[in-house]
Design a protein around this motif. Structure first.
Motif, PDB file in Angstrom:
ATOM      1  N   UNK A   1       0.818  -1.219   0.000  1.00 37.21           N
ATOM      2  CA  UNK A   1       0.000   0.000   0.000  1.00 37.21           C
ATOM      3  C   UNK A   1       0.849   1.266   0.000  1.00 37.21           C
ATOM      4  N   UNK A   2       2.101   1.179   0.483  1.00 39.27           N
ATOM      5  CA  UNK A   2       2.968   2.363   0.475  1.00 39.27           C
ATOM      6  C   UNK A   2       3.701   2.538  -0.860  1.00 39.27           C
ATOM      7  N   UNK A   3       3.389   1.698  -1.857  1.00 40.31           N
ATOM      8  CA  UNK A   3       3.987   1.823  -3.168  1.00 40.31           C
ATOM      9  C   UNK A   3       5.255   1.016  -3.369  1.00 40.31           C
ATOM     10  N   UNK A   4       5.784   0.413  -2.303  1.00 35.93           N
ATOM     11  CA  UNK A   4       6.983  -0.424  -2.428  1.00 35.93           C
ATOM     12  C   UNK A   4       6.611  -1.749  -3.094  1.00 35.93           C
ATOM     13  N   UNK A   5       7.533  -2.324  -3.871  1.00 37.69           N
ATOM     14  CA  UNK A   5       7.208  -3.574  -4.568  1.00 37.69           C
ATOM     15  C   UNK A   5       7.049  -4.760  -3.620  1.00 37.69           C
ATOM     16  N   UNK A   6       6.015  -5.514  -3.838  1.00 36.72           N
ATOM     17  CA  UNK A   6       5.790  -6.781  -3.132  1.00 36.72           C
ATOM     18  C   UNK A   6       6.400  -7.929  -3.937  1.00 36.72           C
ATOM     19  N   UNK A   7       6.335  -7.809  -5.250  1.00 41.32           N
ATOM     20  CA  UNK A   7       6.908  -8.815  -6.134  1.00 41.32           C
ATOM     21  C   UNK A   7       7.752  -8.127  -7.202  1.00 41.32           C
ATOM     22  N   UNK A   8       8.603  -8.911  -7.846  1.00 42.29           N
ATOM     23  CA  UNK A   8       9.441  -8.364  -8.918  1.00 42.29           C
ATOM     24  C   UNK A   8       9.235  -9.081 -10.244  1.00 42.29           C
ATOM     25  N   UNK A   9       8.512 -10.191 -10.219  1.00 46.02           N
ATOM     26  CA  UNK A   9       8.288 -10.943 -11.443  1.00 46.02           C
ATOM     27  C   UNK A   9       6.927 -11.597 -11.463  1.00 46.02           C
ATOM     28  N   UNK A  10       6.488 -11.966 -12.658  1.00 50.97           N
ATOM     29  CA  UNK A  10       5.200 -12.638 -12.825  1.00 50.97           C
ATOM     30  C   UNK A  10       5.294 -13.572 -14.024  1.00 50.97           C
ATOM     31  N   UNK A  11       4.490 -14.606 -13.991  1.00 53.27           N
ATOM     32  CA  UNK A  11       4.431 -15.561 -15.095  1.00 53.27           C
ATOM     33  C   UNK A  11       3.095 -16.278 -15.059  1.00 53.27           C
ATOM     34  N   UNK A  12       2.622 -16.719 -16.199  1.00 55.34           N
ATOM     35  CA  UNK A  12       1.402 -17.524 -16.184  1.00 55.34           C
ATOM     36  C   UNK A  12       1.682 -18.897 -15.577  1.00 55.34           C
ATOM     37  N   UNK A  13       0.654 -19.488 -15.005  1.00 55.52           N
ATOM     38  CA  UNK A  13       0.763 -20.868 -14.545  1.00 55.52           C
ATOM     39  C   UNK A  13      -0.248 -21.699 -15.309  1.00 55.52           C
ATOM     40  N   UNK A  14      -0.005 -23.003 -15.346  1.00 56.69           N
ATOM     41  CA  UNK A  14      -1.009 -23.893 -15.913  1.00 56.69           C
ATOM     42  C   UNK A  14      -1.715 -24.585 -14.755  1.00 56.69           C
ATOM     43  N   UNK A  15      -2.926 -25.039 -14.981  1.00 54.95           N
ATOM     44  CA  UNK A  15      -3.724 -25.550 -13.866  1.00 54.95           C
ATOM     45  C   UNK A  15      -3.779 -27.070 -13.770  1.00 54.95           C
ATOM     46  N   UNK A  16      -2.862 -27.748 -14.457  1.00 51.97           N
ATOM     47  CA  UNK A  16      -2.686 -29.193 -14.264  1.00 51.97           C
ATOM     48  C   UNK A  16      -1.264 -29.542 -14.683  1.00 51.97           C
ATOM     49  N   UNK A  17      -0.731 -30.588 -14.084  1.00 56.21           N
ATOM     50  CA  UNK A  17       0.633 -30.994 -14.415  1.00 56.21           C
ATOM     51  C   UNK A  17       0.598 -31.839 -15.680  1.00 56.21           C
ATOM     52  N   UNK A  18       1.469 -31.547 -16.658  1.00 61.68           N
ATOM     53  CA  UNK A  18       1.436 -32.281 -17.931  1.00 61.68           C
ATOM     54  C   UNK A  18       1.619 -33.792 -17.789  1.00 61.68           C
ATOM     55  N   UNK A  19       2.305 -34.253 -16.736  1.00 61.84           N
ATOM     56  CA  UNK A  19       2.525 -35.697 -16.584  1.00 61.84           C
ATOM     57  C   UNK A  19       1.439 -36.382 -15.755  1.00 61.84           C
TER      58      UNK A  19
END
Length: 156
Positions: free
Chosen positions: A6-24
């Protein structure tokens, strides 16, 4: 995009999509499956906030047991009600970002010991203890995105 306090400082530095099941996983159970790099190879791992350690598929590390170095200690771990013997190792992994910065973090990994020709029945998993606890993360299920960053001051 990164998330902010809320003070504008970063909580995270990266993002990526996830998939919702494991391929194997033929059952296609719903999971958060993210891209990481382990032992200089890109792979996927399921997020398991109720589990411990980074659980590595023994076949994945067979070729590089020397790379893992000396085991921290032998271990016996209950995974889904089954006891597995193996060893714990400390190693760096990279959380791969599609937006922002990828994150390198040192985690504790469990490598099960299997008998000859015994298959490993589970996907690679990132447990809370010894792995996820070492960085911040958040999930946006509406966009299938996960966000991550260091627990220390972020340079963004």
């Amino acid at each position: 995009m990164t998330l902010l306090f809320t003070d504008g400082q970063p909580f995270t530095s990266g993002a990526a999509p996830y998939i919702d099941h494991h391929p194997s996983d033929p059952s296609h159970l719903l999971r958060l499956v993210v891209q990481i790099q382990v032992l200089d190879q890109a792979t996927v791992a399921a997020i398991d906030t109720g589990g411990a350690y980074l659980i590595l598929d023994p076949e994945y590390v067979d070729y590089s047991l020397d790379t893992l170095g000396e085991a921290v200690e032998p271990a016996r771990l209950q995974i889904r009600g089954v006891a597995y013997d193996g060893a714990l190792y400390r190693l760096p992994i990279m959380i791969l970002a599609q937006e922002g910065q990828s994150l390198e973090v040192e985690v504790t990994a469990f490598v099960p010991s299997l008998g000859p020709e015994e298959p490993w029945p589970l996907p690679m998993m990132m447990g809370l203890k010894g792995c996820l606890e070492f960085f911040r993360f958040a999930v946006d299920p509406a966009a299938n995105m996960w966000f991550f960053g260091s627990t220390t001051a972020l340079d963004v």
